[in-house]
Design an enzyme around this catalytic site. Structure first.
Site, PDB file in Angstrom:
ATOM      1  N   ARG A 269      -8.477  -1.190   8.345  1.00 44.08           N
ATOM      2  CA  ARG A 269      -9.515  -0.273   7.868  1.00 44.08           C
ATOM      3  C   ARG A 269      -9.899   0.737   8.949  1.00 44.08           C
ATOM      4  O   ARG A 269     -11.071   0.977   9.220  1.00 44.08           O
ATOM      5  CB  ARG A 269     -10.742  -1.041   7.387  1.00 44.08           C
ATOM      6  CG  ARG A 269     -11.478  -0.259   6.300  1.00 44.08           C
ATOM      7  CD  ARG A 269     -12.489  -1.038   5.526  1.00 44.08           C
ATOM      8  NE  ARG A 269     -13.110  -0.143   4.562  1.00 44.08           N
ATOM      9  CZ  ARG A 269     -13.948  -0.517   3.624  1.00 44.08           C
ATOM     10  NH1 ARG A 269     -14.267  -1.783   3.497  1.00 44.08           N
ATOM     11  NH2 ARG A 269     -14.475   0.346   2.794  1.00 44.08           N
ATOM     12  N   CYS A 270      -8.872   1.281   9.585  1.00 45.89           N
ATOM     13  CA  CYS A 270      -9.134   2.368  10.524  1.00 45.89           C
ATOM     14  C   CYS A 270      -7.864   3.162  10.681  1.00 45.89           C
ATOM     15  O   CYS A 270      -6.778   2.678  10.413  1.00 45.89           O
ATOM     16  CB  CYS A 270      -9.609   1.858  11.870  1.00 45.89           C
ATOM     17  SG  CYS A 270      -8.354   1.570  13.091  1.00 45.89           S
TER      18      CYS A 270
ATOM     19  N   GLN B 183       0.821  -1.208   0.000  1.00 48.37           N
ATOM     20  CA  GLN B 183       0.000   0.000   0.000  1.00 48.37           C
ATOM     21  C   GLN B 183       0.858   1.263   0.000  1.00 48.37           C
ATOM     22  O   GLN B 183       0.324   2.360  -0.080  1.00 48.37           O
ATOM     23  CB  GLN B 183      -0.907   0.007   1.242  1.00 48.37           C
ATOM     24  CG  GLN B 183      -1.862  -1.168   1.309  1.00 48.37           C
ATOM     25  CD  GLN B 183      -2.687  -1.226   2.573  1.00 48.37           C
ATOM     26  OE1 GLN B 183      -2.849  -2.291   3.138  1.00 48.37           O
ATOM     27  NE2 GLN B 183      -3.234  -0.111   3.047  1.00 48.37           N
TER      28      GLN B 183
END
Ligand code: CDP
Length: 788
Positions: free
Chosen positions: A372-373, A222
């Protein structure tokens, strides 16, 4: 917000279909495992069956006799180049391959290189490892006890298993507020380990060219630029300098934070390619991915909330033990060992707060990634939204009324929280009111009372969360010393089409579409004519990558700023073409015209051509710009979710009957993509609330290491989400947007837990830990004498 551009230009606010989808729906995506290079070899990894064991010997002789096996790589092999340890993104250290002992079950022990993937697996079977088991510590509280075995024996000065102690807020003032409170509620809660379980596992193809000395690594990352720098820092001493390293993130099948860390497999594949001189592919299988890649959550929280009799919250106190496994491989900004957990005061006007976290080593895989935070925000939101409901129950107050009473009023923004953040903008009352109206809250409460009288179990749960995304302002945020900003570079071609490159990397979020829409909004070039590229460090400008919903607040902003620089130059060219002063020009999307003479105008396409064919004397040719955008603050998206559940008294099964999600992410680029982000996020929030958990037995054996027992929800378990929104622009973001990618994953779990507890509250239930599996709920029903 009504779109300012036409449907043909497709700037902000248009639900443009995703530009990337034609290749995905035709099966023409290009993922790491699709990459085939001439002469490519394959790697597979020997993994430890023990959670803690001394390695007495590793014998690869039999493996080397398997036809097609070319090499067995061990820690000793790497130690010759001082590559057997590497830094984690939290400046801890992690083994690439062990030389002395293993620290968790499924840890990498050795690697086998072979002519194909199956032969590599046969080689792995043939490697003989002699282990001597050592005492295992899986419980972080035991790990903190005096006399517990010290796990990180490699750190010569380490005398215990504590990684860090972190605190925020004013302890004394908070204690004083507690002493003066009318009511104090307390609650322990555990947020278990879960896994991102992205569809694509992790992997890479490392390709070292012995002639040019250039290393190209196609990898599931990522954050390609940061990885390039880390590789250069770790392997510079063996000749890999940064200009000779190219990291390419091709299409990525879901990252969710799990593809930020550097996994040993990447490093071993690179080492193998450098030594053998051929490309080496390594792709994890599903079980390796679930058992050995970094985990999320694992927070043991003790929360206390103080209030007045009328429900006014006065102070919050939080103590947390964070289980990081054997190394702190979270990818938090370096000044924030507990991430942005200090957002734990949530949406409430809490004057006093104090939070502390102890990070602990155990014999488990590295944990602490931001699934996802935005770095521990899920844990913070869970904590404050649960303890708020505990207070409502104690005061016998409606949880919606209690929230409305304590929300930060919209007039108080920008708002300085007790734990030090400056919230940019918000209107929490409006979001909750919209959610309550949409779901028909008053009617539902009546229905609940009737059902309760009949012995049926129905609950309504609310979560009014505040997120903190967009890392970050470089004055506060860095990863291994690299400041956090992000970048965009736009080049407008002579025919008025453009290429835009960004320092982030989409993993399914639709950047090729939304970034093109940003350029379309700012320059009036149709989004269809803006080609977006990310993920190749040889071409994209340096950026910190995509995680923590940071892309829109950082790289998206850089896109707008670069486009505005281009517009400034375009204005000069337009003035030259129209033979007027720049001051006489007005801009509307796609063209400059002369004030008062709208027929005298030049489109961006005319101007682009002139930039290469007829630009003013003394001006450089071309039309391009770069921006490295350092946001002045984070953005604070928010929302209110209301969930209705029915619980089956025979099985303990929780059924989500309705779920209304009102989100606010400021101005929206693409409403359809934002809805998609929220749909996916809600499913990923429901999953840990009801199903997912990875636990360990006392010997450190992983439970839940395959999809047979790690319960991913499917379409069958997923309700039909009902979405709505409010729009409160960010005052400091160039186009008023806030991030959204994670809001729903963060906001959903406490809404579901609050609904389940609400269904059981009349039986005296105050809290249920997640996952609220049928078995866990049924046991409560049995204990309360209501199971059928
Ligand atoms: O960093 P990441 O892309 O995961 O998160 P994000 O910035 O929240 O964006 C997720 C997706 O939603 C991207 O395609 C954004 O461009 C889009 N988005 C949007 O259309 N409008 C917003 N206000 C925020 C995000």
């Amino acid at each position: 917000m009504e779109p300012k551009t036409s449907a043909q230009v497709c700037g902000m606010g248009h639900s443009m279909k995703r530009k990337e989808d034609p290749r995905f729906i035709r099966g023409r995506g290009n993922y790491v495992d699709d990459i085939q290079l001439p002469g490519m070899l394959h790697m597979d990894i020997v993994r430890s069956p023990f959670a803690h064991a001394k390695i007495k010997s590793i014998n690869g002789d039999k493996a080397l006799k398997v036809p097609g096996v070319l090499a067995v790589i061990t820690g000793e092999t790497l130690a010759k180049y001082n590559l057997h340890w590497m830094p984690t993104l939290m400046s801890d250290t992690q083994m690439v391959l062990p030389t002395e002992k293993v620290m968790y079950q499924a840890q990498e022990v050795a690697a086998v290189i072979a002519t194909d993937r199956y032969t590599a697996a046969d080689g792995v079977e043939a490697v003989e490892v002699d282990y001597e088991p050592l005492p295992v510590v899986v419980d972080p509280f035991q790990a903190l006890q005096p006399g517990a075995p010290v796990l990180r024996t490699d750190k010569k000065d380490k005398k215990d298993n504590r990684i860090f102690h972190w605190e925020a807020g004013d302890r004394a003032a908070t204690d004083q507020a507690f002493a003066q409170a009318d009511v104090v509620v307390k609650q322990d809660m555990y947020i278990p380990r879960i896994h991102v379980a992205s569809i694509e596992t992790c992997g890479c193809v490392a390709d070292f060219d012995r002639v040019t000395g250039k290393l190209t690594v196609y990898m599931t990352t990522q954050a390609p630029h940061a990885i390039r720098t880390v590789f250069a820092l770790v392997a510079g001493h063996v000749g890999l300098s940064e200009e000779k390293i190219r990291i390419v993130s091709p299409d990525i099948g879901g990252g969710f934070g799990g593809k930020v860390p550097v996994y040993p497999g990447y490093v071993i594949a690179v080492a193998a390619s450098v030594v053998i001189g051929k490309p080496v592919k390594w792709v994890e299988d599903r079980m390796e991915n679930l058992q050995a890649d970094s985990f999320a959550r694992d927070y043991h929280i003790h929360a206390e909330l103080a209030a007045k009799k009328d429900g006014t919250m006065t102070a919050l106190k939080i103590k947390t033990v964070a289980d990081h496994g054997y190394t702190d491989a979270a990818a938090n900004p370096s000044k924030f060992p507990a991430g942005l957990y200090s957002i734990v005061t949530g949406s409430y006007d809490l004057k006093r707060a104090f939070a502390e976290v102890d990070g602990v080593y155990t014999n488990k895989p590295p944990g602490g990634i931001a699934y996802r935070c935005s770095f521990r925000v899920t844990e913070a939101v869970h904590c404050i939204e649960r303890i708020t409901d505990v207070l409502a129950q104690e005061l016998k107050m409606d949880p919606a009324e209690l929230r409305m009473k304590n929300f930060i009023p919209k007039e108080k923004f920008p708002y300085k929280s007790a734990l030090g953040w400056e919230y940019d903008s918000g209107d929490y009352h409006a979001a909750l009111q919209k959610a309550l109206d949409k779901i028909g809250y008053a009617e539902l409460r009546k229905e609940q009372a009737e059902k309760r009288a009949r012995g049926e179990l129905m609950g309504i749960g609310i979560s009014s969360f505040t997120e903190i995304v967009g890392a970050g302002p470089s004055k506060q945020f860095d990863i291994l010393g690299i400041k956090m900003f992000d970048s965009a570079e736009i080049r407008v071609h002579p025919t008025g089409k453009a290429i835009a490159r960004f320092g982030t990397k989409s993993q399914g979020q639709g950047h090729e579409t939304t970034y093109a829409q940003i350029v379309a909004e700012e320059l009036g070039i149709p989004a269809a004519h803006v080609q977006v590229e990310e993920g190749d460090t040889d071409t994209a400008p340096y950026g910190l990558g995509t995680y923590a919903s940071r892309s829109t607040p950082t790289a998206g902003a850089a896109g707008a700023m670069a486009a505005r620089k281009i517009r400034e130059k375009a204005k000069k060219i337009a003035a030259h073409l129209l033979e007027c002063s720049e001051d006489d020009l007005v801009w509307e999307p796609g063209k400059f015209s002369v004030k008062g003479s709208p027929q005298r105008s030049k489109t961006i396409q005319d101007i682009a051509l002139a930039a290469y064919t007829n630009h003013p004397q003394g001006m450089e040719a071309g039309l391009e710009a770069t921006s490295y955008y350092d946001p002045p603050n984070l953005t604070f998206p928010f929302g209110s979710y209301v969930c209705v559940v029915d619980i089956d008294r025979g099985t303990g099964m929780v059924k989500i009957r309705r779920f209304v999600a009102v989100d606010d992410c400021g101005n929206i680029i693409n409403p359809m993509i934002v809805d998609g982000q929220i749909h996916g996020g809600l499913a990923m929030g429901m999953a840990p609330a009801l199903f997912e958990e990875i636990s360990y037995d006392e010997d450190g054996n992983v439970q839940g290491g395959s999809f047979m027992d790690y319960l991913l929800p499917t379409a069958m378990e997923t309700p039909s989400w009902e979405l709505d929104k409010t729009v409160t622009p960010s005052p400091h973001h160039p186009f008023g947007a806030k991030g959204v990618g994670e809001s729903a994953t963060v906001g959903a779990p406490p809404a579901i837990v609050n609904a389940v507890v609400d269904a059981l509250a009349h039986l005296g239930v105050k809290h249920v830990d997640i996952p609220m599996t049928p078995e866990r709920v049924w046991k409560i029903l049995k204990e309360k004498g209501v199971a059928e």
